[in-house]
Design an enzyme around this catalytic site. Structure first.
Site, PDB file in Angstrom:
ATOM      1  N   SER A 271       0.707  -0.802   0.216  1.00 37.88           N
ATOM      2  CA  SER A 271       0.165   0.540   0.346  1.00 37.88           C
ATOM      3  C   SER A 271       0.675   0.495  -0.078  1.00 37.88           C
ATOM      4  O   SER A 271       1.836   1.310  -0.973  1.00 37.88           O
ATOM      5  CB  SER A 271      -0.764  -0.498   1.217  1.00 37.88           C
ATOM      6  OG  SER A 271      -2.237   0.946   1.396  1.00 37.88           O
TER       7      SER A 271
ATOM      8  N   ASP B 183      -9.834  -3.993  -5.438  1.00 39.90           N
ATOM      9  CA  ASP B 183      -9.165  -2.844  -4.972  1.00 39.90           C
ATOM     10  C   ASP B 183      -9.745  -1.151  -4.102  1.00 39.90           C
ATOM     11  O   ASP B 183      -9.607  -0.751  -5.714  1.00 39.90           O
ATOM     12  CB  ASP B 183      -7.680  -3.094  -4.373  1.00 39.90           C
ATOM     13  CG  ASP B 183      -6.813  -2.150  -3.690  1.00 39.90           C
ATOM     14  OD1 ASP B 183      -7.390  -1.645  -2.396  1.00 39.90           O
ATOM     15  OD2 ASP B 183      -5.742  -2.450  -3.608  1.00 39.90           O
TER      16      ASP B 183
ATOM     17  N   HIS C 133      -8.066  -5.017  -0.786  1.00 38.51           N
ATOM     18  CA  HIS C 133      -6.879  -4.417  -0.428  1.00 38.51           C
ATOM     19  C   HIS C 133      -6.158  -4.957   0.287  1.00 38.51           C
ATOM     20  O   HIS C 133      -4.731  -5.277   0.348  1.00 38.51           O
ATOM     21  CB  HIS C 133      -7.014  -2.902  -0.198  1.00 38.51           C
ATOM     22  CG  HIS C 133      -6.090  -1.865   0.474  1.00 38.51           C
ATOM     23  ND1 HIS C 133      -5.568  -1.706  -0.747  1.00 38.51           N
ATOM     24  CD2 HIS C 133      -5.766  -1.376   1.459  1.00 38.51           C
ATOM     25  CE1 HIS C 133      -4.233  -0.413  -0.522  1.00 38.51           C
ATOM     26  NE2 HIS C 133      -4.650  -0.171   0.957  1.00 38.51           N
TER      27      HIS C 133
END
Length: 296
Positions: free
Chosen positions: A161, A246, A281
């Protein structure tokens, strides 16, 4: 009650629940998470080192390795995040034993942008000071080699991320340091995303990265945005992962980053893109499915 219960874990100790008798001072172990392999804590060594980076600041790094396999020429995997004031706590990971058993040193670099050393540590790694996060990681990587924790040709890095943004930035700025890099759901198209106010998370992110509608923030982001700074040079071996669903870093960010890397990079190293067609995610859900992501 005269009993106090607390949990303890470390790089070498599985999650453990203890009970302290406040009258006698006696502590007993009530429960410890099971490790499903032959495991002896005495076989591992963990420590914290402080590495002085280019502006004189000392950055803490947490390390663990198998004593019998440590010879100053080890491969190393350096993990970091360094954004949003999120602190990387140290805990036991049975998954990491697979690395340690193969001679890896596992390191967590507590770079600026996290909050391990307080609010100041966070403030020094955001907005117009974001470059400190990347410099810290690069200098820690060099420092760990110099201190003998890894061979210079066996350095690997990993982040996800905003930690994937960190990976993208450091391989643009210092690609020669790394043998291979894993970028998990990486936030790499910083400018395009931050300029699109229709994305629900964008405007709330101005506090972290800045508002690119302001010239100073636009120019600063442009200097480190991984997608925008891809150049014709050799890159490490790369594994990039993303999820079709995501909602935090849409799949097209890593996809277009990979496409640009393939177009411009001058090496013949592996560049792998894995898109999970069911995940978001956080990767696979379910009690055991996440182990597939770790194994990959």
């Amino acid at each position: 009650s005269t009993k106090f219960r607390y949990q303890y874990t470390s790089f070498t100790t599985p999650a453990s629940v203890y009970e302290l008798d406040l009258n006698s001072g006696e502590t007993i172990l009530l429960k410890q998470s099971k490790v499903m392999v032959d495991y002896n804590a005495a076989d591992l060594h963990s420590e914290r080192v402080w590495i002085t980076v280019r502006d004189g600041v000392k950055v803490p790094v947490s390390l663990v390795y198998r004593k019998s396999l440590f010879d100053n020429n080890n491969p190393i995997l350096i993990y970091a995040y360094g954004s949003y004031g999120y602190s990387l706590d140290i805990g036991f990971s049975s998954e990491n034993l697979s690395l340690l058993d193969r001679g890896f040193v596992y390191a967590i670099a507590h770079v600026r942008g996290g909050e391990e050393l307080g609010r100041y540590w966070y403030e020094e790694g955001k907005l117009l000071k974001k470059q400190n996060t990347f410099n810290d990681f690069v200098d820690v990587s060099k420092g760990l080699v110099e201190l003998g924790y890894a061979h210079k040709d066996r350095v690997f890095a990993m982040g996800g991320s905003a930690g994937g943004l960190l990976m993208g930035a450091v391989i643009n700025q210092a690609p020669q340091l790394y043998k291979g890099v894993v970028a998990v759901v990486p936030f790499v198209d910083v400018l395009s995303t931050m300029l699109d106010e229709s994305i629900p998370l964008t405007t709330g992110e101005y506090d972290e990265w800045g508002d690119p509608n302001e010239k100073k923030y636009y120019e600063y982001m442009l200097q480190y945005s991984p997608y925008d700074q891809v150049q014709a040079q050799d890159y490490p071996h790369l594994l990039v992962t993303t999820g079709l669903h995501d909602s935090q870093v849409q799949y097209w960010e890593p996809a277009k980053w990979v496409a640009k890397l393939r177009e411009l990079k001058t090496d013949n190293h592996q560049l792998l893109l894995y898109t999970d067609m069911e995940a978001g995610h956080g990767g696979k859900s379910g009690r055991f499915k996440h182990l597939e992501d770790t194994a990959r």
